[in-house]
Design an enzyme around this catalytic site. Structure first.
Site, PDB file in Angstrom:
ATOM      1  N   ARG A  70       0.835  -1.212   0.000  1.00 23.75           N
ATOM      2  CA  ARG A  70       0.000   0.000   0.000  1.00 23.75           C
ATOM      3  C   ARG A  70       0.864   1.254   0.000  1.00 23.75           C
ATOM      4  O   ARG A  70       0.539   2.262  -0.615  1.00 23.75           O
ATOM      5  CB  ARG A  70      -0.951  -0.012   1.197  1.00 23.75           C
ATOM      6  CG  ARG A  70      -2.071  -1.025   1.068  1.00 23.75           C
ATOM      7  CD  ARG A  70      -2.913  -1.033   2.322  1.00 23.75           C
ATOM      8  NE  ARG A  70      -3.611   0.238   2.509  1.00 23.75           N
ATOM      9  CZ  ARG A  70      -4.157   0.598   3.675  1.00 23.75           C
ATOM     10  NH1 ARG A  70      -4.049  -0.192   4.732  1.00 23.75           N
ATOM     11  NH2 ARG A  70      -4.785   1.733   3.780  1.00 23.75           N
ATOM     12  N   HIS A 120      -6.037   8.724  11.553  1.00 28.74           N
ATOM     13  CA  HIS A 120      -5.687   7.295  11.635  1.00 28.74           C
ATOM     14  C   HIS A 120      -4.242   7.025  11.272  1.00 28.74           C
ATOM     15  O   HIS A 120      -3.878   5.901  10.930  1.00 28.74           O
ATOM     16  CB  HIS A 120      -6.642   6.494  10.739  1.00 28.74           C
ATOM     17  CG  HIS A 120      -8.071   6.629  11.164  1.00 28.74           C
ATOM     18  ND1 HIS A 120      -9.127   6.526  10.281  1.00 28.74           N
ATOM     19  CD2 HIS A 120      -8.623   6.895  12.376  1.00 28.74           C
ATOM     20  CE1 HIS A 120     -10.258   6.708  10.940  1.00 28.74           C
ATOM     21  NE2 HIS A 120      -9.976   6.939  12.213  1.00 28.74           N
ATOM     22  N   CYS A 131       8.088  -1.025  22.203  1.00 28.51           N
ATOM     23  CA  CYS A 131       8.473   0.152  23.013  1.00 28.51           C
ATOM     24  C   CYS A 131       7.864   1.437  22.470  1.00 28.51           C
ATOM     25  O   CYS A 131       7.881   2.477  23.128  1.00 28.51           O
ATOM     26  CB  CYS A 131       9.999   0.282  23.064  1.00 28.51           C
ATOM     27  SG  CYS A 131      10.781   0.681  21.473  1.00 28.51           S
ATOM     28  N   CYS A 157      14.686  -1.758  21.413  1.00 32.54           N
ATOM     29  CA  CYS A 157      14.292  -2.706  22.470  1.00 32.54           C
ATOM     30  C   CYS A 157      14.481  -4.125  21.951  1.00 32.54           C
ATOM     31  O   CYS A 157      14.571  -4.340  20.747  1.00 32.54           O
ATOM     32  CB  CYS A 157      12.836  -2.484  22.881  1.00 32.54           C
ATOM     33  SG  CYS A 157      11.623  -3.044  21.668  1.00 32.54           S
ATOM     34  N   THR A 196     -16.342  10.100   2.235  1.00 32.67           N
ATOM     35  CA  THR A 196     -16.353   9.139   3.332  1.00 32.67           C
ATOM     36  C   THR A 196     -17.720   8.507   3.472  1.00 32.67           C
ATOM     37  O   THR A 196     -18.756   9.145   3.278  1.00 32.67           O
ATOM     38  CB  THR A 196     -15.914   9.772   4.670  1.00 32.67           C
ATOM     39  OG1 THR A 196     -15.878   8.765   5.688  1.00 32.67           O
ATOM     40  CG2 THR A 196     -16.845  10.900   5.106  1.00 32.67           C
TER      41      THR A 196
END
Ligand code: BV8
Length: 250
Positions: A70, A120, A131, A157, A196
């Site tokens: 994507r 989003h 982390c 981490c 939308t």
């Protein structure tokens, strides 16, 4: 394309304008909407089944491959005349425009919009799934669709994996981000809702908040949406046709 008088009457006086966009805003740039069938490897998979923490923990390599594809596909698309119309409109004297998008592509920014809130997240931001540290390293993305792609390990981490910095279904939005979107809607003189279906919350609650505050809401969507009945004005036109026509008519 003639702009309906009822739309012009509402839009013309507005100076503080907030634009809420969804996947339909990117459709004419070539990015399939969530409601359109997925392409290629993903035709059999609903986005809602991949864009979840459960999918990530179950099969991170599959989810990472989907996002890699994507990201590549979105990077190959260009903003259309509707994105450019919003950016040009914002530059007009006296206009203050905020774009609040549900989309994770960067087409608004690439068209020149300066105030863009990504409810989003973004395909172009990444973080550690453990982390949470932002990942700013180089990502090697395959030039074509692959079914599996192991995500890179986190360098900060032990055991963390790099994931898209995107809000998945069932994940909370960043409250600072959502608060700024609410503020942009609450202080607007006009809310434009473009492309939308109004299905995903809390984003889908923003238009009715505007209506309850007495802020005029205009929808631009060729097919209408779950929101159409509750909005003041629904103009059945696409983003790439309607927005430039609206700007020309003002
Ligand atoms: C949350 C990033 C709570 C991912 C996205 C059960 C469990 C948990 C939560 C829920 C649940 N049930 C319901 C919920 C809430 C859930 C939700 O709303 N689900 C829906 C399916 C009912 N929401 C959430 O999970 C949110 N988080 O509630 O957290 C919480 C609180 C505290 C602690 C923990 C949890 C998070 C939601 C965010 C999900 N992520 N995107 C990614 O992209 O990979 S959502 C994603 O889908 C998009 O961002 C967008 O928001 C949505 C798709 O909608 P649209 O953009 O509208 O696109 P769509 O294809 O639907 O429609 C396109 C429209 O364009 C159509 O109307 C069409 O007519 C029009 N169109 C077509 N062509 C054009 C056009 N218009 C103009 N021009 C054109 N050319």
């Amino acid at each position: 394309m003639t702009v309906p008088d009822e739309i012009l009457d509402v839009v013309r006086p507005a100076r503080r304008i907030t634009v809420l966009t969804g996947a339909g805003m990117s459709a004419e740039s070539g990015i399939p909407t969530f409601r359109d069938a997925q392409t290629g490897l993903w035709t059999k998979v609903a986005p809602e089944d991949l864009a979840t923490p459960q999918a990530w923990h179950r099969d991170p390599a599959r989810v990472w491959a989907w996002y890699a594809w994507r990201t590549l596909a979105a990077g190959r698309c260009l903003p259309h005349a509707g994105h450019r119309a919003l950016a040009q409109w914002a530059l007009r004297d006296g206009i203050e425009m905020s774009v609040v998008t549900q989309n994770v592509d960067n087409l608004h920014e690439r068209a020149g919009s300066l105030h863009v809130t990504h409810l989003h997240g973004s395909l172009f931001a990444h973080k550690c799934d453990t982390c949470g540290v932002a990942f700013d390293g180089e990502l090697i993305l395959p030039p074509e669709q692959v079914a599996e792609l192991p995500p890179p390990p986190c360098r900060h981490c032990f055991g963390g994996r790099i994931r898209p910095d995107i809000v998945w279904f069932g994940e909370a939005l960043d409250m600072d981000v959502f608060d700024s979107a609410v503020e942009a809607v609450r202080t607007a003189e006009l809310l434009l809702v473009v492309g939308t279906s109004g299905i995903v919350y809390p984003a889908a609650g923003l238009p009715s908040m505007a209506t309850q505050l007495g802020i005029p809401v205009v929808e631009i969507n060729p097919h209408g949406s779950d929101l159409s009945d509750e909005l003041d004005h629904a103009w059945e036109v696409t983003a790439a046709v309607g927005l430039p026509a609206l700007l020309d008519a003002l």
